[in-house]
Design a protein around this motif. Structure first.
Motif, PDB file in Angstrom:
ATOM      1  N   VAL A  80      -5.362   8.194 -17.783  1.00  0.00           N
ATOM      2  CA  VAL A  80      -4.071   7.609 -18.174  1.00  0.00           C
ATOM      3  C   VAL A  80      -3.187   7.432 -16.925  1.00  0.00           C
ATOM      4  O   VAL A  80      -2.546   6.389 -16.729  1.00  0.00           O
ATOM      5  CB  VAL A  80      -3.356   8.496 -19.224  1.00  0.00           C
ATOM      6  CG1 VAL A  80      -1.921   8.037 -19.446  1.00  0.00           C
ATOM      7  CG2 VAL A  80      -4.127   8.478 -20.537  1.00  0.00           C
ATOM      8  N   SER A  81      -3.196   8.449 -16.038  1.00  0.00           N
ATOM      9  CA  SER A  81      -2.393   8.367 -14.817  1.00  0.00           C
ATOM     10  C   SER A  81      -2.853   7.193 -13.954  1.00  0.00           C
ATOM     11  O   SER A  81      -2.025   6.444 -13.412  1.00  0.00           O
ATOM     12  CB  SER A  81      -2.510   9.659 -13.999  1.00  0.00           C
ATOM     13  OG  SER A  81      -2.122  10.760 -14.768  1.00  0.00           O
ATOM     14  N   PHE A  82      -4.183   7.020 -13.822  1.00  0.00           N
ATOM     15  CA  PHE A  82      -4.713   5.905 -13.022  1.00  0.00           C
ATOM     16  C   PHE A  82      -4.249   4.567 -13.616  1.00  0.00           C
ATOM     17  O   PHE A  82      -3.898   3.643 -12.877  1.00  0.00           O
ATOM     18  CB  PHE A  82      -6.248   5.954 -12.986  1.00  0.00           C
ATOM     19  CG  PHE A  82      -6.806   6.941 -11.981  1.00  0.00           C
ATOM     20  CD1 PHE A  82      -5.970   7.667 -11.154  1.00  0.00           C
ATOM     21  CD2 PHE A  82      -8.169   7.139 -11.865  1.00  0.00           C
ATOM     22  CE1 PHE A  82      -6.467   8.580 -10.220  1.00  0.00           C
ATOM     23  CE2 PHE A  82      -8.688   8.045 -10.933  1.00  0.00           C
ATOM     24  CZ  PHE A  82      -7.843   8.765 -10.122  1.00  0.00           C
ATOM     25  N   ALA A  83      -4.255   4.479 -14.948  1.00  0.00           N
ATOM     26  CA  ALA A  83      -3.838   3.230 -15.606  1.00  0.00           C
ATOM     27  C   ALA A  83      -2.357   2.950 -15.312  1.00  0.00           C
ATOM     28  O   ALA A  83      -1.977   1.807 -15.016  1.00  0.00           O
ATOM     29  CB  ALA A  83      -4.091   3.319 -17.108  1.00  0.00           C
ATOM     30  N   ILE A  84      -1.527   4.001 -15.389  1.00  0.00           N
ATOM     31  CA  ILE A  84      -0.094   3.825 -15.111  1.00  0.00           C
ATOM     32  C   ILE A  84       0.103   3.379 -13.652  1.00  0.00           C
ATOM     33  O   ILE A  84       0.888   2.465 -13.370  1.00  0.00           O
ATOM     34  CB  ILE A  84       0.682   5.145 -15.376  1.00  0.00           C
ATOM     35  CG1 ILE A  84       0.628   5.499 -16.861  1.00  0.00           C
ATOM     36  CG2 ILE A  84       2.132   5.040 -14.905  1.00  0.00           C
ATOM     37  CD1 ILE A  84       1.190   6.874 -17.202  1.00  0.00           C
ATOM     38  N   VAL A  85      -0.669   4.001 -12.732  1.00  0.00           N
ATOM     39  CA  VAL A  85      -0.547   3.622 -11.316  1.00  0.00           C
ATOM     40  C   VAL A  85      -0.985   2.167 -11.122  1.00  0.00           C
ATOM     41  O   VAL A  85      -0.364   1.429 -10.338  1.00  0.00           O
ATOM     42  CB  VAL A  85      -1.384   4.572 -10.419  1.00  0.00           C
ATOM     43  CG1 VAL A  85      -1.387   4.078  -8.978  1.00  0.00           C
ATOM     44  CG2 VAL A  85      -0.831   5.989 -10.473  1.00  0.00           C
ATOM     45  N   ALA A  86      -2.021   1.725 -11.850  1.00  0.00           N
ATOM     46  CA  ALA A  86      -2.484   0.336 -11.724  1.00  0.00           C
ATOM     47  C   ALA A  86      -1.367  -0.630 -12.125  1.00  0.00           C
ATOM     48  O   ALA A  86      -1.120  -1.632 -11.439  1.00  0.00           O
ATOM     49  CB  ALA A  86      -3.726   0.121 -12.580  1.00  0.00           C
ATOM     50  N   ALA A 110       4.589  -3.207  -7.841  1.00  0.00           N
ATOM     51  CA  ALA A 110       4.885  -3.126  -6.404  1.00  0.00           C
ATOM     52  C   ALA A 110       4.580  -4.460  -5.725  1.00  0.00           C
ATOM     53  O   ALA A 110       5.336  -4.913  -4.856  1.00  0.00           O
ATOM     54  CB  ALA A 110       4.061  -2.003  -5.771  1.00  0.00           C
ATOM     55  N   GLY A 111       3.486  -5.113  -6.149  1.00  0.00           N
ATOM     56  CA  GLY A 111       3.146  -6.433  -5.609  1.00  0.00           C
ATOM     57  C   GLY A 111       4.242  -7.438  -5.897  1.00  0.00           C
ATOM     58  O   GLY A 111       4.620  -8.240  -5.038  1.00  0.00           O
ATOM     59  N   GLY A 112       4.806  -7.363  -7.125  1.00  0.00           N
ATOM     60  CA  GLY A 112       5.919  -8.246  -7.500  1.00  0.00           C
ATOM     61  C   GLY A 112       7.142  -7.998  -6.634  1.00  0.00           C
ATOM     62  O   GLY A 112       7.865  -8.934  -6.272  1.00  0.00           O
ATOM     63  N   LEU A 113       7.393  -6.743  -6.296  1.00  0.00           N
ATOM     64  CA  LEU A 113       8.553  -6.409  -5.460  1.00  0.00           C
ATOM     65  C   LEU A 113       8.380  -6.929  -4.032  1.00  0.00           C
ATOM     66  O   LEU A 113       9.324  -7.422  -3.415  1.00  0.00           O
ATOM     67  CB  LEU A 113       8.748  -4.882  -5.400  1.00  0.00           C
ATOM     68  CG  LEU A 113       9.336  -4.166  -6.613  1.00  0.00           C
ATOM     69  CD1 LEU A 113       9.427  -2.667  -6.327  1.00  0.00           C
ATOM     70  CD2 LEU A 113      10.718  -4.711  -6.945  1.00  0.00           C
ATOM     71  N   GLY A 130       0.822  -1.213   0.000  1.00  0.00           N
ATOM     72  CA  GLY A 130       0.000   0.000   0.000  1.00  0.00           C
ATOM     73  C   GLY A 130       0.856   1.263   0.000  1.00  0.00           C
ATOM     74  O   GLY A 130       0.570   2.219  -0.721  1.00  0.00           O
ATOM     75  N   VAL A 131       1.935   1.234   0.796  1.00  0.00           N
ATOM     76  CA  VAL A 131       2.831   2.391   0.889  1.00  0.00           C
ATOM     77  C   VAL A 131       3.515   2.636  -0.464  1.00  0.00           C
ATOM     78  O   VAL A 131       3.587   3.773  -0.944  1.00  0.00           O
ATOM     79  CB  VAL A 131       3.878   2.147   2.002  1.00  0.00           C
ATOM     80  CG1 VAL A 131       5.034   3.114   1.889  1.00  0.00           C
ATOM     81  CG2 VAL A 131       3.222   2.255   3.370  1.00  0.00           C
ATOM     82  N   LEU A 179       3.105   5.812  -2.960  1.00  0.00           N
ATOM     83  CA  LEU A 179       4.250   6.578  -3.472  1.00  0.00           C
ATOM     84  C   LEU A 179       4.183   6.692  -4.998  1.00  0.00           C
ATOM     85  O   LEU A 179       4.355   7.779  -5.565  1.00  0.00           O
ATOM     86  CB  LEU A 179       5.574   5.919  -3.055  1.00  0.00           C
ATOM     87  CG  LEU A 179       6.840   6.557  -3.634  1.00  0.00           C
ATOM     88  CD1 LEU A 179       7.011   7.988  -3.121  1.00  0.00           C
ATOM     89  CD2 LEU A 179       8.083   5.743  -3.271  1.00  0.00           C
ATOM     90  N   PHE A 180       3.895   5.543  -5.675  1.00  0.00           N
ATOM     91  CA  PHE A 180       3.789   5.572  -7.143  1.00  0.00           C
ATOM     92  C   PHE A 180       2.665   6.529  -7.563  1.00  0.00           C
ATOM     93  O   PHE A 180       2.804   7.303  -8.512  1.00  0.00           O
ATOM     94  CB  PHE A 180       3.519   4.167  -7.696  1.00  0.00           C
ATOM     95  CG  PHE A 180       4.741   3.289  -7.704  1.00  0.00           C
ATOM     96  CD1 PHE A 180       5.992   3.804  -8.010  1.00  0.00           C
ATOM     97  CD2 PHE A 180       4.644   1.935  -7.407  1.00  0.00           C
ATOM     98  CE1 PHE A 180       7.120   2.998  -8.015  1.00  0.00           C
ATOM     99  CE2 PHE A 180       5.766   1.120  -7.411  1.00  0.00           C
ATOM    100  CZ  PHE A 180       7.009   1.656  -7.717  1.00  0.00           C
TER     101      PHE A 180
END
Ligand code: HEM
Length: 133
Positions: free
Chosen positions: A116-122, A128-131, A81-82, A86-87
């Protein structure tokens, strides 16, 4: 209109709705509110993350302690979530800076750039989940 003994002239009485639960916010307003929220989340989490980094670098035992703290699903979920906040803050922040330069200022381009920004954040949230996991 009578207001504490004084007469106030109201040119055009307009309906006022201050009930936050029934106000329908435009997408751009939601993006803006979330940008501030994500900034506050990033600010608060910085202290915790720096403490965790300090613990992990203090000694081999400290590293093991930090690793065991971040081993639980709940802590991983919070870390995800954090990172996502941040992203979100960075992507929507860049959009904000572009708007300061004069781009995406019209209603249609503003909504399009938000989507477009929401899509990039998704996509970055999946990253982030992979990390984290
Ligand atoms: C540790 C990193 C960061 C923290 C803690 C942080 C925190 C915040 C907070 C709390 C706000 C809200 C201020 C307000 O609404 O009064 C804010 C606004 C802003 N942040 Fe960040 N931020 C960080 C990094 C970044 C980065 C990397 C960018 C790059 C794009 C950025 C771009 C912006 C912009 C453009 C605003 C102003 C938005 C507006 O005027 O509504 N921030 N930040």
């Amino acid at each position: 209109m009578e207001l504490s003994g004084q007469t106030v002239k109201v040119n055009k009485p307009r309906p006022v709705n201050l009930d936050l639960q029934t106000i329908r916010f435009p997408l751009t307003a939601i993006a803006s509110i979330l940008h501030r929220v994500s900034g506050v989340i990033t600010f608060v989490s910085l202290a915790i993350l720096l403490w965790l980094l300090n613990l992990s670098l203090s000694s081999p035992d400290g590293f093991a302690a930090a690793a065991s703290i971040t081993d639980s699903f709940f802590v991983k979920f919070v870390l995800w979530g954090v990172l996502t906040a941040l992203f979100y803050h960075i992507v929507l922040g860049v959009r904000h800076l572009l708007m300061d330069l004069g781009y995406f200022e019209e209603m249609d381009t503003g909504i399009a750039s938000t989507k477009v920004s929401f899509a990039i954040v998704a996509v970055l949230a999946v990253f982030a989940g992979g990390l984290v996991w």
